[in-house]
Design a protein around this motif. Structure first.
Motif, PDB file in Angstrom:
ATOM      1  N   GLY A   1      -2.758  13.747 -17.239  1.00  0.00           N
ATOM      2  CA  GLY A   1      -3.474  12.722 -17.685  1.00  0.00           C
ATOM      3  C   GLY A   1      -3.274  11.489 -16.754  1.00  0.00           C
ATOM      4  O   GLY A   1      -4.230  10.417 -17.128  1.00  0.00           O
ATOM      5  N   LEU A   2      -2.399  11.355 -16.016  1.00  0.00           N
ATOM      6  CA  LEU A   2      -2.037   9.996 -15.439  1.00  0.00           C
ATOM      7  C   LEU A   2      -2.943  10.052 -14.340  1.00  0.00           C
ATOM      8  O   LEU A   2      -2.988  10.606 -13.329  1.00  0.00           O
ATOM      9  CB  LEU A   2      -0.522  10.239 -14.826  1.00  0.00           C
ATOM     10  CG  LEU A   2      -0.011   9.013 -14.060  1.00  0.00           C
ATOM     11  CD1 LEU A   2       0.265   7.633 -15.284  1.00  0.00           C
ATOM     12  CD2 LEU A   2       1.371   9.141 -13.472  1.00  0.00           C
ATOM     13  N   LYS A   3      -3.757   8.922 -14.068  1.00  0.00           N
ATOM     14  CA  LYS A   3      -4.620   8.739 -13.034  1.00  0.00           C
ATOM     15  C   LYS A   3      -4.100   8.559 -11.553  1.00  0.00           C
ATOM     16  O   LYS A   3      -4.650   8.745 -10.719  1.00  0.00           O
ATOM     17  CB  LYS A   3      -5.738   7.803 -13.510  1.00  0.00           C
ATOM     18  CG  LYS A   3      -5.227   6.195 -13.364  1.00  0.00           C
ATOM     19  CD  LYS A   3      -6.307   5.304 -13.596  1.00  0.00           C
ATOM     20  CE  LYS A   3      -5.783   3.841 -13.572  1.00  0.00           C
ATOM     21  NZ  LYS A   3      -4.646   3.456 -14.288  1.00  0.00           N
ATOM     22  N   GLU A   4      -2.845   7.863 -11.739  1.00  0.00           N
ATOM     23  CA  GLU A   4      -2.162   7.748 -10.234  1.00  0.00           C
ATOM     24  C   GLU A   4      -1.654   9.026  -9.543  1.00  0.00           C
ATOM     25  O   GLU A   4      -1.323   9.964 -10.650  1.00  0.00           O
ATOM     26  CB  GLU A   4      -1.067   6.796 -10.541  1.00  0.00           C
ATOM     27  CG  GLU A   4      -1.564   5.144 -10.557  1.00  0.00           C
ATOM     28  CD  GLU A   4      -1.668   4.954 -12.067  1.00  0.00           C
ATOM     29  OE1 GLU A   4      -2.382   3.811 -12.489  1.00  0.00           O
ATOM     30  OE2 GLU A   4      -1.571   5.952 -12.964  1.00  0.00           O
ATOM     31  N   ARG A   5      -1.816   9.061  -8.439  1.00  0.00           N
ATOM     32  CA  ARG A   5      -1.112  10.426  -7.717  1.00  0.00           C
ATOM     33  C   ARG A   5       0.091   9.961  -7.227  1.00  0.00           C
ATOM     34  O   ARG A   5       0.544   9.244  -6.300  1.00  0.00           O
ATOM     35  CB  ARG A   5      -2.017  10.601  -6.527  1.00  0.00           C
ATOM     36  CG  ARG A   5      -3.611  10.875  -6.675  1.00  0.00           C
ATOM     37  CD  ARG A   5      -4.399  10.792  -5.660  1.00  0.00           C
ATOM     38  NE  ARG A   5      -4.311   9.459  -5.013  1.00  0.00           N
ATOM     39  CZ  ARG A   5      -4.746   9.164  -3.754  1.00  0.00           C
ATOM     40  NH1 ARG A   5      -5.390  10.029  -3.054  1.00  0.00           N
ATOM     41  NH2 ARG A   5      -4.813   7.796  -3.196  1.00  0.00           N
ATOM     42  N   ILE A   6       1.070  10.603  -8.187  1.00  0.00           N
ATOM     43  CA  ILE A   6       2.271  10.220  -7.909  1.00  0.00           C
ATOM     44  C   ILE A   6       3.204  11.426  -7.264  1.00  0.00           C
ATOM     45  O   ILE A   6       2.697  12.616  -7.210  1.00  0.00           O
ATOM     46  CB  ILE A   6       3.339   9.899  -9.235  1.00  0.00           C
ATOM     47  CG1 ILE A   6       3.096  11.159 -10.220  1.00  0.00           C
ATOM     48  CG2 ILE A   6       2.668   8.532  -9.910  1.00  0.00           C
ATOM     49  CD1 ILE A   6       3.815  10.814 -11.534  1.00  0.00           C
ATOM     50  N   PHE A   7       4.346  11.175  -6.576  1.00  0.00           N
ATOM     51  CA  PHE A   7       4.953  12.113  -5.923  1.00  0.00           C
ATOM     52  C   PHE A   7       6.620  11.970  -6.288  1.00  0.00           C
ATOM     53  O   PHE A   7       6.910  10.723  -6.526  1.00  0.00           O
ATOM     54  CB  PHE A   7       4.492  12.259  -4.586  1.00  0.00           C
ATOM     55  CG  PHE A   7       4.982  10.864  -3.862  1.00  0.00           C
ATOM     56  CD1 PHE A   7       6.090  10.524  -3.294  1.00  0.00           C
ATOM     57  CD2 PHE A   7       3.918  10.135  -3.788  1.00  0.00           C
ATOM     58  CE1 PHE A   7       6.420   9.114  -2.714  1.00  0.00           C
ATOM     59  CE2 PHE A   7       3.796   8.821  -3.221  1.00  0.00           C
ATOM     60  CZ  PHE A   7       5.107   8.507  -2.703  1.00  0.00           C
ATOM     61  N   PRO A   8       7.434  12.765  -6.100  1.00  0.00           N
ATOM     62  CA  PRO A   8       8.929  12.687  -6.464  1.00  0.00           C
ATOM     63  C   PRO A   8       9.542  11.885  -5.056  1.00  0.00           C
ATOM     64  O   PRO A   8       8.763  12.034  -4.097  1.00  0.00           O
ATOM     65  CB  PRO A   8       9.388  14.031  -6.456  1.00  0.00           C
ATOM     66  CG  PRO A   8       8.238  14.943  -5.837  1.00  0.00           C
ATOM     67  CD  PRO A   8       7.057  14.290  -5.935  1.00  0.00           C
ATOM     68  N   ILE A   9      10.593  11.156  -5.495  1.00  0.00           N
ATOM     69  CA  ILE A   9      11.255  10.529  -4.581  1.00  0.00           C
ATOM     70  C   ILE A   9      12.445  11.387  -4.267  1.00  0.00           C
ATOM     71  O   ILE A   9      13.329  11.433  -5.243  1.00  0.00           O
ATOM     72  CB  ILE A   9      11.854   9.150  -4.831  1.00  0.00           C
ATOM     73  CG1 ILE A   9      10.621   8.040  -5.309  1.00  0.00           C
ATOM     74  CG2 ILE A   9      12.725   8.257  -3.974  1.00  0.00           C
ATOM     75  CD1 ILE A   9      11.002   6.691  -5.645  1.00  0.00           C
ATOM     76  N   GLY A  10      12.419  11.977  -2.788  1.00  0.00           N
ATOM     77  CA  GLY A  10      13.348  12.943  -3.001  1.00  0.00           C
ATOM     78  C   GLY A  10      13.279  14.279  -3.532  1.00  0.00           C
ATOM     79  O   GLY A  10      12.039  14.526  -4.201  1.00  0.00           O
ATOM     80  N   ARG A  11      14.468  15.018  -4.056  1.00  0.00           N
ATOM     81  CA  ARG A  11      14.128  16.137  -4.617  1.00  0.00           C
ATOM     82  C   ARG A  11      15.491  16.657  -5.278  1.00  0.00           C
ATOM     83  O   ARG A  11      16.500  16.188  -5.198  1.00  0.00           O
ATOM     84  CB  ARG A  11      13.663  17.236  -3.887  1.00  0.00           C
ATOM     85  CG  ARG A  11      14.500  17.858  -2.580  1.00  0.00           C
ATOM     86  CD  ARG A  11      14.146  18.937  -1.895  1.00  0.00           C
ATOM     87  NE  ARG A  11      14.391  20.175  -2.659  1.00  0.00           N
ATOM     88  CZ  ARG A  11      13.564  21.070  -2.697  1.00  0.00           C
ATOM     89  NH1 ARG A  11      12.431  21.163  -2.010  1.00  0.00           N
ATOM     90  NH2 ARG A  11      13.725  22.146  -3.447  1.00  0.00           N
ATOM     91  N   LEU A  12      15.276  17.310  -6.446  1.00  0.00           N
ATOM     92  CA  LEU A  12      16.381  18.077  -7.122  1.00  0.00           C
ATOM     93  C   LEU A  12      15.850  19.784  -6.904  1.00  0.00           C
ATOM     94  O   LEU A  12      14.924  19.912  -7.146  1.00  0.00           O
ATOM     95  CB  LEU A  12      16.249  17.767  -8.644  1.00  0.00           C
ATOM     96  CG  LEU A  12      16.844  16.288  -8.999  1.00  0.00           C
ATOM     97  CD1 LEU A  12      16.835  16.158 -10.575  1.00  0.00           C
ATOM     98  CD2 LEU A  12      18.115  16.120  -8.266  1.00  0.00           C
ATOM     99  N   ASP A  13      16.811  20.636  -6.817  1.00  0.00           N
ATOM    100  CA  ASP A  13      16.628  21.996  -6.627  1.00  0.00           C
ATOM    101  C   ASP A  13      16.063  22.375  -7.741  1.00  0.00           C
ATOM    102  O   ASP A  13      16.180  21.850  -8.965  1.00  0.00           O
ATOM    103  CB  ASP A  13      17.928  22.684  -6.271  1.00  0.00           C
ATOM    104  CG  ASP A  13      18.551  22.070  -5.002  1.00  0.00           C
ATOM    105  OD1 ASP A  13      17.810  21.866  -4.231  1.00  0.00           O
ATOM    106  OD2 ASP A  13      19.698  22.191  -4.754  1.00  0.00           O
TER     107      ASP A  13
END
Length: 243
Positions: A90-102
């Motif tokens: 439902g979030l309109k912004e296209r977000i992405f993770p900063i770095g990663r966790l396995d």
């Protein structure tokens, strides 16, 4: 007015450095005119295109997620597995993770649509501390933990010095709970560090990122960062980058 490369980065198209390359290659237009020089500034009303595709100007958003185990740190997965952005339906912004966790690691993960901010935090010079709690097989000797503190050689080079603290151990079950603080972000780094001293990680959780903690959140829950928290993170990353 904002610099063109910053607008492109904030839209999540590319890092600021990559955006500069796109501009110099003539792949960016402003109001229909090809721009090849850096330093051009644009307003919110200007039409910006990258590779003939108009970019969508979004307000920058910043979130802290308590990532559960069994979730991919990505925006999509070709195997149909659950990804971190599924928690933001439902979030309109296209977000992405900063770095990663396995996949098998739980804990604190930041997400945003601000490419410049993400690039700043992930830059090798950024020394924002990340604190993990690991349950490992066996009880490591003090001299082996000191190896982690001094930095240990992995296949991709020697790690930076870490802070390590034994929290508890169970001789009967042959396990130990250890807190480890690092500021690098190599792939599976904490797991590989413990493997290098002969102790497999059975369970791993990121408890803290800089000054941010998981306080008040359950696995799968998220909250938006405050403007002050974003400012603090940015300042911390820029300060360590000067060292």
């Amino acid at each position: 007015m904002e610099r063109l490369q910053k607008v492109i980065a904030r839209a999540g198209i590319a890092s600021r450095r990559k955006a500069e390359e796109l501009i110099k290659e003539g792949r960016v237009k402003v109001n229909g005119k090809i721009i090849t020089e850096l330093g051009v500034k644009v307003t919110a009303s200007d039409r910006v295109e990258v590779n003939e595709i108009p970019i969508e100007r979004e307000e920058s958003v910043y979130f802290l997620l308590y990532k559960p185990r069994g979730v991919i740190s990505s925006v999509s997965d070709d195997k149909g597995r659950k990804v971190v952005t599924d928690f933001f339906a439902g979030l309109k912004e296209r977000i992405f993770p900063i770095g990663r966790l396995d996949y098998d690691t739980s804990g604190l993960l930041l997400l945003t649509n601000d490419g410049e901010f993400a690039n700043l935090l992930m830059h090798p010079r950024s020394e924002v501390e990340k604190v993990y709690v690991a349950k490992v097989k066996g009880v490591p000797l003090k001299e082996n933990l000191r190896k982690l503190e001094k930095g240990i050689r992995l296949e991709d080079g020697k790690t930076a010095p870490a802070k390590v603290k034994m929290l508890s151990f169970d001789k009967k079950k042959e396990t130990a709970i250890i807190e480890i603080s690092i500021h690098e972000g190599r792939n599976r780094q904490v797991r590989r560090m413990f493997e290098a001293i002969g102790h497999d990680v059975l369970k791993l959780k990121r408890e803290r990122y800089g000054f941010l903690t998981l306080n008040g959140l359950k696995a799968g829950e998220a909250r938006e960062l405050t403007p002050h928290e974003v400012k603090q993170l940015r300042a911390a990353a820029m300060e360590t980058g000067k060292k």
